[in-house]
Design an enzyme around this catalytic site. Structure first.
Site, PDB file in Angstrom:
ATOM      1  N   ALA A  65       0.864  -1.174   0.000  1.00 47.85           N
ATOM      2  CA  ALA A  65       0.000   0.000   0.000  1.00 47.85           C
ATOM      3  C   ALA A  65       0.905   1.229   0.000  1.00 47.85           C
ATOM      4  O   ALA A  65       2.065   1.161   0.442  1.00 47.85           O
ATOM      5  CB  ALA A  65      -0.900  -0.022   1.223  1.00 47.85           C
ATOM      6  N   GLY A 109       0.687  -5.021   1.080  1.00 50.03           N
ATOM      7  CA  GLY A 109      -0.563  -5.076   0.339  1.00 50.03           C
ATOM      8  C   GLY A 109      -0.396  -5.695  -1.042  1.00 50.03           C
ATOM      9  O   GLY A 109      -1.355  -6.223  -1.601  1.00 50.03           O
ATOM     10  N   GLU A 112      -0.668  -9.320  -0.420  1.00 51.51           N
ATOM     11  CA  GLU A 112      -2.072  -9.573  -0.064  1.00 51.51           C
ATOM     12  C   GLU A 112      -2.963  -9.521  -1.300  1.00 51.51           C
ATOM     13  O   GLU A 112      -3.882 -10.332  -1.451  1.00 51.51           O
ATOM     14  CB  GLU A 112      -2.526  -8.554   0.984  1.00 51.51           C
ATOM     15  CG  GLU A 112      -1.823  -8.796   2.322  1.00 51.51           C
ATOM     16  CD  GLU A 112      -2.035  -7.671   3.328  1.00 51.51           C
ATOM     17  OE1 GLU A 112      -1.918  -6.489   2.919  1.00 51.51           O
ATOM     18  OE2 GLU A 112      -2.327  -7.952   4.494  1.00 51.51           O
ATOM     19  N   GLU A 132       5.122  -5.146   6.905  1.00 50.50           N
ATOM     20  CA  GLU A 132       4.407  -4.076   7.620  1.00 50.50           C
ATOM     21  C   GLU A 132       4.973  -3.821   9.007  1.00 50.50           C
ATOM     22  O   GLU A 132       4.971  -2.697   9.499  1.00 50.50           O
ATOM     23  CB  GLU A 132       2.918  -4.433   7.748  1.00 50.50           C
ATOM     24  CG  GLU A 132       2.128  -4.310   6.459  1.00 50.50           C
ATOM     25  CD  GLU A 132       2.066  -5.582   5.648  1.00 50.50           C
ATOM     26  OE1 GLU A 132       2.942  -6.466   5.825  1.00 50.50           O
ATOM     27  OE2 GLU A 132       1.157  -5.694   4.807  1.00 50.50           O
TER      28      GLU A 132
HETATM   29  C1  HXC Z   1       5.111   4.369  -1.312  1.00 53.86           C
HETATM   30  C2  HXC Z   1       6.922   3.368  -2.301  1.00 53.86           C
HETATM   31  C3  HXC Z   1       6.586   2.127  -1.734  1.00 53.86           C
HETATM   32  C4  HXC Z   1       5.393   2.071  -0.916  1.00 53.86           C
HETATM   33  C5  HXC Z   1       8.351   1.848  -2.901  1.00 53.86           C
HETATM   34  N1  HXC Z   1       8.028   3.139  -3.001  1.00 53.86           N
HETATM   35  N2  HXC Z   1       7.497   1.210  -2.119  1.00 53.86           N
HETATM   36  N3  HXC Z   1       6.186   4.481  -2.095  1.00 53.86           N
HETATM   37  N4  HXC Z   1       4.714   3.218  -0.749  1.00 53.86           N
HETATM   38  N5  HXC Z   1       4.960   0.936  -0.396  1.00 53.86           N
HETATM   39  C6  HXC Z   1       8.719   4.167  -3.765  1.00 53.86           C
HETATM   40  C7  HXC Z   1       9.979   4.641  -3.085  1.00 53.86           C
HETATM   41  O1  HXC Z   1       9.670   5.579  -2.086  1.00 53.86           O
HETATM   42  C8  HXC Z   1      10.744   5.225  -4.239  1.00 53.86           C
HETATM   43  O2  HXC Z   1      10.188   6.490  -4.527  1.00 53.86           O
HETATM   44  C9  HXC Z   1      10.386   4.307  -5.382  1.00 53.86           C
HETATM   45  O3  HXC Z   1       9.168   3.654  -5.007  1.00 53.86           O
HETATM   46  C10 HXC Z   1      11.455   3.247  -5.638  1.00 53.86           C
HETATM   47  O4  HXC Z   1      11.700   2.587  -4.425  1.00 53.86           O
HETATM   48  P1  HXC Z   1      13.163   2.374  -3.795  1.00 53.86           P
HETATM   49  O5  HXC Z   1      12.985   2.123  -2.352  1.00 53.86           O
HETATM   50  O6  HXC Z   1      14.055   3.483  -4.214  1.00 53.86           O
HETATM   51  O7  HXC Z   1      13.611   1.051  -4.563  1.00 53.86           O
HETATM   52  P2  HXC Z   1      14.587  -0.097  -4.033  1.00 53.86           P
HETATM   53  O8  HXC Z   1      15.767   0.486  -3.350  1.00 53.86           O
HETATM   54  O9  HXC Z   1      14.813  -0.975  -5.217  1.00 53.86           O
HETATM   55  O10 HXC Z   1      13.750  -0.894  -2.920  1.00 53.86           O
HETATM   56  C11 HXC Z   1      12.614  -1.603  -3.295  1.00 53.86           C
HETATM   57  C12 HXC Z   1      11.804  -2.015  -2.031  1.00 53.86           C
HETATM   58  C13 HXC Z   1      11.540  -0.730  -1.177  1.00 53.86           C
HETATM   59  C14 HXC Z   1      12.603  -3.030  -1.214  1.00 53.86           C
HETATM   60  C15 HXC Z   1      10.518  -2.640  -2.510  1.00 53.86           C
HETATM   61  O11 HXC Z   1      10.982   0.298  -2.035  1.00 53.86           O
HETATM   62  C16 HXC Z   1      10.604  -0.964  -0.020  1.00 53.86           C
HETATM   63  O12 HXC Z   1      10.970  -1.505   0.995  1.00 53.86           O
HETATM   64  N6  HXC Z   1       9.340  -0.475  -0.177  1.00 53.86           N
HETATM   65  C17 HXC Z   1       8.377  -0.526   0.905  1.00 53.86           C
HETATM   66  C18 HXC Z   1       7.842  -1.910   1.033  1.00 53.86           C
HETATM   67  C19 HXC Z   1       6.820  -1.984   2.165  1.00 53.86           C
HETATM   68  O13 HXC Z   1       7.104  -1.658   3.298  1.00 53.86           O
HETATM   69  N7  HXC Z   1       5.608  -2.422   1.822  1.00 53.86           N
HETATM   70  C20 HXC Z   1       4.524  -2.496   2.768  1.00 53.86           C
HETATM   71  C21 HXC Z   1       3.762  -1.208   2.774  1.00 53.86           C
HETATM   72  S1  HXC Z   1       2.537  -1.244   4.008  1.00 53.86           S
HETATM   73  P3  HXC Z   1      11.135   7.755  -4.824  1.00 53.86           P
HETATM   74  O14 HXC Z   1      10.165   8.876  -5.023  1.00 53.86           O
HETATM   75  O15 HXC Z   1      12.025   7.915  -3.632  1.00 53.86           O
HETATM   76  O16 HXC Z   1      11.900   7.379  -6.075  1.00 53.86           O
HETATM   77  C22 HXC Z   1       1.274  -2.105   3.379  1.00 53.86           C
HETATM   78  C23 HXC Z   1       0.090  -2.236   4.271  1.00 53.86           C
HETATM   79  C24 HXC Z   1      -1.047  -2.928   3.623  1.00 53.86           C
HETATM   80  O17 HXC Z   1       1.335  -2.596   2.307  1.00 53.86           O
HETATM   81  C25 HXC Z   1      -2.246  -2.720   4.442  1.00 53.86           C
HETATM   82  C26 HXC Z   1      -3.509  -3.079   3.753  1.00 53.86           C
HETATM   83  C27 HXC Z   1      -3.654  -2.582   2.401  1.00 53.86           C
END
Ligand code: HXC
Length: 258
Positions: A65, A109, A112, A132
């Site tokens: 998400a 998400g 999911e 998360e």
């Molecule tokens: C918003 C996100 C994002 C996310 C990546 N980006 N994941 N933005 N929400 N979930 C954005 C980054 O900020 C970045 O934007 C761009 O995408 C590229 O990501 P990088 O981190 O630079 O890439 P990389 O170094 O290759 O790392 C990839 C990654 C990392 C390991 C997937 O992006 C990451 O850890 N993302 C978060 C994953 C996460 O925590 N997911 C769970 C979210 S909570 P910019 O602008 O800086 O280029 C969730 C709750 C669900 O899902 C609840 C119910 C729906």
């Protein structure tokens, strides 16, 4: 509805939805999920579509998400809007099969969402995770519920509590994905599977989806009864006559969906 964050097309009797916010690794925002629900339900209601494929980009099916959208929310906000239910629950209303074709990250998400689909075909680059906990939240769209049903309590606990990622091999071993294919073959393989399904009798396909999903909601006895009643129901279709006649005549069946 004008789509901003997804691409939609039809190939033969297969509907394809591509998540398309590559710059954010398909981080799923409210608008995108609204569009996704709309597109899936449109395919579901179309007589021209027998199966749906949902995919993302080469690097990410979806990295979760959208954290930027969630970061400023407080408890009252998420409780009052029943946050995520409105859009995400639409996917459960789809009665035709949805295949998730996953390459790259399927996190939070994103994982999911893939699990809401009926089965997952993974590229060898796929990585699944429920990270998360690192954000101080828990999975909110089925990670703690669908994951243990898919891969066992022990592995689900491991994934949700440590936030570690699973590669495609481990995900297949654990039963999360149905098959692994080379990344450059992902869409072709997903389409091939979808075309096989779309050529079957549509009511029968829908009954199978309904019956398998019932296994998650009920006791074995009730589930077996539900299955048997649907099985009986197939004998009311012309497709059952056609399917069996075609076998006896040693030819391919031509299903009409009636
Ligand atoms: C918003 C996100 C994002 C996310 C990546 N980006 N994941 N933005 N929400 N979930 C954005 C980054 O900020 C970045 O934007 C761009 O995408 C590229 O990501 P990088 O981190 O630079 O890439 P990389 O170094 O290759 O790392 C990839 C990654 C990392 C390991 C997937 O992006 C990451 O850890 N993302 C978060 C994953 C996460 O925590 N997911 C769970 C979210 S909570 P910019 O602008 O800086 O280029 C969730 C709750 C669900 O899902 C609840 C119910 C729906």
């Amino acid at each position: 509805m004008q789509y901003e964050h997804i691409l939609v097309e039809t190939r033969g009797r297969v509907g394809l939805v591509t998540l398309n916010r590559p710059a954010a690794l398909n981080a799923l925002n409210d608008r995108q999920m609204e569009e996704l629900g709309h597109a899936l339900l449109a395919f579901d209601g179309s007589d021209d579509v027998g199966c749906i494929v949902l995919t993302g980009s080469e690097k990410a099916f979806a990295a979760g998400a959208d954290i930027t959208e969630m970061a400023g929310l407080n408890y009252a906000d998420v409780y009052k809007s029943d946050f995520i239910t409105r859009n995400w629950e639409q996917i459960r209303r789809v009665r035709k099969p949805v295949i998730a074709a996953v390459a790259g990250y399927a996190l939070g998400g994103g994982c999911e969402l893939a699990m809401m689909c009926d089965f997952i075909i993974a590229a060898d680059t796929a990585r699944f995770g429920q990270p998360e906990i690192k954000l101080g939240i828990i999975p909110g769209a089925g990670g703690t519920q669908r994951l243990p049903r898919a891969i066992s309590k022990s592995k689900a606990m491991d994934m949700c509590l440590t936030a570690r990622m699973m590669d495609a091999e481990e995900a297949e071993r654990a039963g999360l994905v149905s098959r692994i294919v080379p990344a450059d073959r992902l869409l072709d393989e997903a389409f091939a599977a979808a075309e096989v399904i779309a050529a079957m009798s549509l009511p029968t396909v829908m009954m199978i989806k309904e019956s398998v999903n019932r296994a998650y909601e009920t006791t074995l006895g009730e589930g077996l009864l539900f299955e048997r009643r649907l099985f009986h129901g197939t004998f009311a279709t012309e497709d059952q006559k056609e399917g069996m006649q075609a076998f006896l005549e040693k030819r391919l069946p031509s299903f009409k969906g009636v």
